[in-house]
Design a protein around this motif. Structure first.
Motif, PDB file in Angstrom:
ATOM      1  N   GLY A 120       0.787  -1.223   0.000  1.00 15.84           N
ATOM      2  CA  GLY A 120       0.000   0.000   0.000  1.00 15.84           C
ATOM      3  C   GLY A 120       0.823   1.280   0.000  1.00 15.84           C
ATOM      4  N   GLU A 121       2.169   1.156  -0.050  1.00 16.19           N
ATOM      5  CA  GLU A 121       3.008   2.360  -0.071  1.00 16.19           C
ATOM      6  C   GLU A 121       3.765   2.459  -1.382  1.00 16.19           C
ATOM      7  N   HIS A 122       4.000   3.676  -1.815  1.00 17.08           N
ATOM      8  CA  HIS A 122       4.717   3.893  -3.078  1.00 17.08           C
ATOM      9  C   HIS A 122       6.063   3.177  -3.080  1.00 17.08           C
ATOM     10  N   ASP A 123       6.330   2.458  -4.165  1.00 15.41           N
ATOM     11  CA  ASP A 123       7.635   1.789  -4.251  1.00 15.41           C
ATOM     12  C   ASP A 123       8.534   2.394  -5.332  1.00 15.41           C
ATOM     13  N   GLY A 124       8.048   3.417  -6.027  1.00 16.68           N
ATOM     14  CA  GLY A 124       8.905   4.150  -6.965  1.00 16.68           C
ATOM     15  C   GLY A 124       9.267   3.389  -8.223  1.00 16.68           C
ATOM     16  N   ARG A 125       8.445   2.408  -8.628  1.00 16.50           N
ATOM     17  CA  ARG A 125       8.826   1.614  -9.795  1.00 16.50           C
ATOM     18  C   ARG A 125       8.103   2.010 -11.081  1.00 16.50           C
ATOM     19  N   TRP A 126       6.795   2.010 -11.042  1.00 15.94           N
ATOM     20  CA  TRP A 126       6.057   2.229 -12.276  1.00 15.94           C
ATOM     21  C   TRP A 126       4.904   3.208 -12.101  1.00 15.94           C
ATOM     22  N   VAL A 127       4.563   3.839 -13.201  1.00 15.70           N
ATOM     23  CA  VAL A 127       3.366   4.667 -13.275  1.00 15.70           C
ATOM     24  C   VAL A 127       2.433   3.974 -14.262  1.00 15.70           C
ATOM     25  N   ARG A 139       2.227   1.320 -19.003  1.00 19.54           N
ATOM     26  CA  ARG A 139       3.107   1.282 -17.835  1.00 19.54           C
ATOM     27  C   ARG A 139       4.346   2.103 -18.172  1.00 19.54           C
ATOM     28  N   ILE A 140       4.660   3.039 -17.303  1.00 21.90           N
ATOM     29  CA  ILE A 140       5.812   3.908 -17.501  1.00 21.90           C
ATOM     30  C   ILE A 140       6.863   3.521 -16.467  1.00 21.90           C
ATOM     31  N   ASP A 141       8.105   3.463 -16.900  1.00 25.35           N
ATOM     32  CA  ASP A 141       9.191   3.090 -16.006  1.00 25.35           C
ATOM     33  C   ASP A 141       9.709   4.356 -15.316  1.00 25.35           C
ATOM     34  N   MET A 142       9.702   4.362 -14.008  1.00 23.69           N
ATOM     35  CA  MET A 142      10.137   5.571 -13.301  1.00 23.69           C
ATOM     36  C   MET A 142      11.646   5.757 -13.333  1.00 23.69           C
ATOM     37  N   LYS A 143      12.394   4.740 -13.791  1.00 20.39           N
ATOM     38  CA  LYS A 143      13.851   4.923 -13.930  1.00 20.39           C
ATOM     39  C   LYS A 143      14.177   5.758 -15.161  1.00 20.39           C
ATOM     40  N   SER A 144      13.422   5.521 -16.232  1.00 22.74           N
ATOM     41  CA  SER A 144      13.730   6.209 -17.496  1.00 22.74           C
ATOM     42  C   SER A 144      12.719   7.300 -17.823  1.00 22.74           C
ATOM     43  N   PHE A 145      11.612   7.361 -17.066  1.00 22.76           N
ATOM     44  CA  PHE A 145      10.522   8.283 -17.379  1.00 22.76           C
ATOM     45  C   PHE A 145      10.025   8.041 -18.804  1.00 22.76           C
ATOM     46  N   ARG A 146       9.957   6.769 -19.182  1.00 21.83           N
ATOM     47  CA  ARG A 146       9.484   6.443 -20.521  1.00 21.83           C
ATOM     48  C   ARG A 146       8.427   5.362 -20.462  1.00 21.83           C
ATOM     49  N   THR A 147       7.558   5.373 -21.452  1.00 25.86           N
ATOM     50  CA  THR A 147       6.521   4.350 -21.542  1.00 25.86           C
ATOM     51  C   THR A 147       7.170   3.034 -21.945  1.00 25.86           C
ATOM     52  N   GLU A 167      -3.178  -3.291  -3.638  1.00 25.67           N
ATOM     53  CA  GLU A 167      -2.175  -2.832  -2.670  1.00 25.67           C
ATOM     54  C   GLU A 167      -0.735  -3.189  -3.016  1.00 25.67           C
ATOM     55  N   ASN A 168      -0.525  -4.371  -3.531  1.00 31.19           N
ATOM     56  CA  ASN A 168       0.833  -4.798  -3.887  1.00 31.19           C
ATOM     57  C   ASN A 168       1.030  -4.795  -5.396  1.00 31.19           C
ATOM     58  N   THR A 169       0.228  -4.017  -6.086  1.00 29.44           N
ATOM     59  CA  THR A 169       0.303  -3.957  -7.540  1.00 29.44           C
ATOM     60  C   THR A 169       0.148  -5.357  -8.143  1.00 29.44           C
ATOM     61  N   SER A 509      12.749  11.535  -3.307  1.00 27.48           N
ATOM     62  CA  SER A 509      13.798  10.602  -2.868  1.00 27.48           C
ATOM     63  C   SER A 509      13.499   9.164  -3.282  1.00 27.48           C
ATOM     64  N   LYS A 510      12.229   8.847  -3.545  1.00 25.96           N
ATOM     65  CA  LYS A 510      11.905   7.468  -3.941  1.00 25.96           C
ATOM     66  C   LYS A 510      12.252   7.185  -5.400  1.00 25.96           C
ATOM     67  N   ILE A 511      12.551   8.203  -6.162  1.00 29.49           N
ATOM     68  CA  ILE A 511      12.836   7.997  -7.586  1.00 29.49           C
ATOM     69  C   ILE A 511      14.204   8.527  -7.994  1.00 29.49           C
ATOM     70  N   SER A 512      14.577   9.682  -7.483  1.00 27.01           N
ATOM     71  CA  SER A 512      15.679  10.431  -8.108  1.00 27.01           C
ATOM     72  C   SER A 512      16.988   9.644  -8.162  1.00 27.01           C
ATOM     73  N   ALA A 513      17.303   8.899  -7.096  1.00 25.05           N
ATOM     74  CA  ALA A 513      18.592   8.209  -7.065  1.00 25.05           C
ATOM     75  C   ALA A 513      18.677   7.133  -8.153  1.00 25.05           C
ATOM     76  N   GLY A 514      17.536   6.533  -8.500  1.00 24.74           N
ATOM     77  CA  GLY A 514      17.546   5.439  -9.468  1.00 24.74           C
ATOM     78  C   GLY A 514      17.387   5.886 -10.913  1.00 24.74           C
ATOM     79  N   SER A 515      17.297   7.179 -11.121  1.00 24.96           N
ATOM     80  CA  SER A 515      17.037   7.688 -12.461  1.00 24.96           C
ATOM     81  C   SER A 515      18.197   7.359 -13.410  1.00 24.96           C
TER      82      SER A 515
END
Ligand code: K7E
Ligand code: CUA
Length: 670
Positions: A120-127, A139-147, A167-169, A509-515
């Motif tokens: 139930g908490e953001h895991d910073g993986r996909w949009v 599905r968009i990848d939050m590492k690349s900000f691309r579909t 809750e767990n996607t 902080s949940k995304i930026s380091a993995g970009s």
């Protein structure tokens, strides 16, 4: 059939009632801004925002990424619409992403965002994002900000109550806004709606490690219009709630005919049970056609596969899976609070907001406290499942979000305001005007089990006098509020791109380091890659000419190409050899019936050019990449069909036609 007199009176009623549905302007249009507002949204030059906000672009088919609290636009992610800026949908590699069972559909209407969660908490993986018009989920990848993936939804129309997640996607879901004939003969008279039109809700399994989507099963439902949905949380984890309107099953003038009944429904689906039924073979594989498009980051290319069947569950064979909860007046949002106990239904035309209790819903099911049936499904007794009603909240409730302190925030379209109320005793605590006609709203982390609170954003439908006039169409707009205190405080207006519907923000902080900063050139598995200038070449295959090209500051290799004939299709496969962050190169050629392509470091992208006239066609890099960017250019010579000009190419040679068909490339040094 209506008699003329009755029809006239309906039209009059419609005219009167729709006037009241148009929003009214809040009384004091210049809002009270407290003195410290500017400081709260000021992000100093060189500093970062605290949140990424993923905002749906509505009819632009894209996602805008904004920084919160500054409201600065950081990026537009093309999803369902072609995007000339990056070449999305124009490059050969990305074209398959927009493929559907009806061929390329280069546009869609993107309304809702769902950020992946774990527990139930953001895991910073996909949009996840929905396409309304030609039913699709991306599905968009939050590492690349691309579909990364787009899946079409068969047996569906108007994919509006989507792409909300469990809750767990485990699943992302899709509900039909339009019911339509499902399976069998679909060429039926529209006025046979009641007999022939059905809805479906689809459960799309998300692979926990790769994120890959697969339609696990669909459930056939009564022919209503599903509007929105939310998964349960914690105690209600196994359930999904879908709001629906048009329980009247009208097929024309819905404005009147779908508002006839006092109550519509929230449909509660026990998806765990549905999953068991699917596993136990209760469903039936039915023939369909839908596209499943996946982008591969190693080949830098998308593939589109047409799938041919889907598992359809008929609830007749699946008892105790679906229940209907009466909900006043065409509910729009159905939202579940962070504890999973409370389900809020927002009836667009209702004068109150009902809050349902999950515990009471379970009791009513156990005790069979029903109030008749709808299409054979048990309807739970309204009073038996009600936690309480928020009285006189405002006009036109649409959507509700939550903070971590037991409060709810509901957007009021007609009265243009946000109302804060306490869930425990359904008491209104505060209200603030919005400018104007708010649709969705978003509290930071609002749909998770642990909302971060702090800020809330209103996404408004009308901006009127808030910005400088820009002709008949004005800026779309969001407004940022401080919700740390008892009273909500307006901090900032910021324009958005497209029409914003739902948005979801996540701590940076949940995304930026993995970009991702670059694509590693050694991992580039594109079939037409050149991993160095020594590998560049031009190959003819019939009337197809493949140019293996590289780009590095500040030249393209080859930059002189001759021997192309009218009638050829020329494919420029451009590899960006840079391995530095933020050094894309672009590629465009005069008269191409195409957009540019923008190539990230280490990536290969292909622009197709039809040679239809003889002459010299300059090409160049479109992204200002260095002091000598303007010199990053070259020429393509196109000769008449049947000409004897030999294929030749090179960079740094004064007369490439000297080097005949073998094409000895003489490159400048790396
Ligand atoms: Cu805009 Cu979610 Cu399509 Cu409400 S919906 S506003
Ligand atoms: Cu490369 Cu400009």
């Amino acid at each position: 059939m209506y008699s003329p007199g009755k029809l006239l009176s309906i039209i009059i009623i419609t005219a009167v009632s729709s006037a009241s549905l148009f929003s009214c302007k809040p009384k004091s249009a210049q809002s009270a801004i407290s003195g410290d507002a500017a400081g709260k949204v000021y992000v100093a030059p060189g500093k970062y925002d605290e949140f990424y906000d993923f905002v749906s672009g509505g009819f632009n088919g894209q996602i805008g990424v904004y920084g919160i609290p500054s409201g600065r636009l950081l990026r537009i992610i093309p999803v369902f619409s072609t995007h000339p800026e990056s070449g999305w949908g124009y490059s050969e590699e990305t074209k398959p992403m927009l493929n559907t069972s009806h061929g390329e559909v280069p546009w869609d209407d993107l309304h809702h965002i769902a950020l992946s969660t774990t527990n139930g908490e953001h895991d910073g993986r996909w949009v996840f994002a929905n396409g309304n018009n030609t039913p699709r989920i991306a599905r968009i990848d939050m590492k690349s900000f691309r579909t990364a993936e787009i899946i079409e939804i068969p047996n569906s129309a108007g994919n509006h109550s989507s792409p909300f997640i469990t809750e767990n996607t485990e699943y992302t879901i899709a509900g039909t806004r339009f019911s339509v004939p499902i399976q069998g003969n679909q060429d039926v008279a529209i006025n046979t709606y009641k007999q022939n039109f059905k809805g479906t809700v689809s459960f799309i399994k998300v692979d926990p490690s790769s994120g890959r989507m697969n339609i696990a099963f669909q459930i056939l439902t009564p022919g209503v219009n599903f509007d929105l949905s939310r998964a349960g949380k914690k105690k209600s984890h196994d359930w999904f709630f879908f709001s629906c309107y048009n329980s009247e099953k009208a097929n024309t003038l819905l404005e009147v005919n779908a508002s006839a009944k006092d109550k519509d429904f929230i449909m509660a689906v026990n998806w765990k049970k549905a999953e068991e039924y699917a596993k136990a073979g209760k469903g039936k594989m039915v023939p369909v056609e839908y596209a499943h498009n996946v982008y591969d980051e190693k080949t830098h290319s998308a593939t589109s596969t047409i799938e041919k069947q889907v598992l359809l569950l008929d609830p007749k064979d699946c008892p105790d899976m679906i229940y209907f909860i009466p909900c006043p007046k065409s509910p729009h949002g159905t939202d579940v609070d962070p504890t999973g106990e409370y389900i809020v239904g927002s009836g667009k035309l209702a004068a109150l907001i009902p809050v349902f209790s999950f515990t009471k819903i379970q009791q009513a099911i156990a005790n069979k406290t029903y109030d008749g049936t709808f299409d054979g499904f048990p309807v739970l007794k309204y009073e038996a499942v009600l936690h309480g009603e928020v009285k006189k909240p405002g006009l036109g409730p649409l959507h509700t979000e939550f903070d971590n302190d037991g409060n709810a925030y509901t957007s009021m379209f007609v009265s243009s305001e946000i109302v804060k109320w306490r869930i425990k005793d359904v008491t209104v605590l505060d209200r603030v005007p919005t400018y104007y006609s708010i649709g969705h709203l978003s509290v930071m982390g609002g749909p998770t089990t642990k909302p971060y609170g702090k800020y809330m954003v209103a996404y408004n439908k009308i901006t009127k006098d808030r910005y400088l006039p820009t002709g008949p169409e004005l800026a779309q707009s969001a407004q940022l509020y401080d919700i740390t205190g008892e009273k909500m405080k307006l901090l900032l207006d910021f324009p958005t791109v497209g029409e914003p519907h739902y948005a979801e923000a996540i701590p940076a902080s949940k995304i930026s380091a993995g970009s991702i900063k670059i694509y590693k050139i050694e991992e580039n598995a594109h079939p037409f890659v050149s991993k160095g200038e020594g590998q560049t070449k031009v190959e003819r295959k019939g009337n197809q000419v493949h140019v293996y090209m590289t780009a590095i500051r500040s030249h393209l290799t080859p930059d002189n190409i001759e021997g192309i004939k009218v009638g050829d299709d020329v494919y420029f496969h451009v590899t960006n050899l840079e391995q530095d962050w933020d050094v894309p190169h672009g590629f465009a050629i005069k008269n191409a019936n195409n957009a540019e392509v923008l190539i990230m470091p280490g990536e290969t992208q292909t622009l197709k050019f039809k040679a239809d006239k003889a002459g010299i066609f300059p090409f160049y890099c479109t992204d200002f990449c260095s002091a000598l960017h303007q010199e990053m250019q070259g020429y393509l010579r196109v000769s008449p069909t049947g000409s004897s000009v030999a294929l030749s190419w090179g960079t740094g040679k004064t007369n490439p036609t000297d080097s005949v068909a073998k094409g000895a490339t003489t490159s400048t040094k790396n």
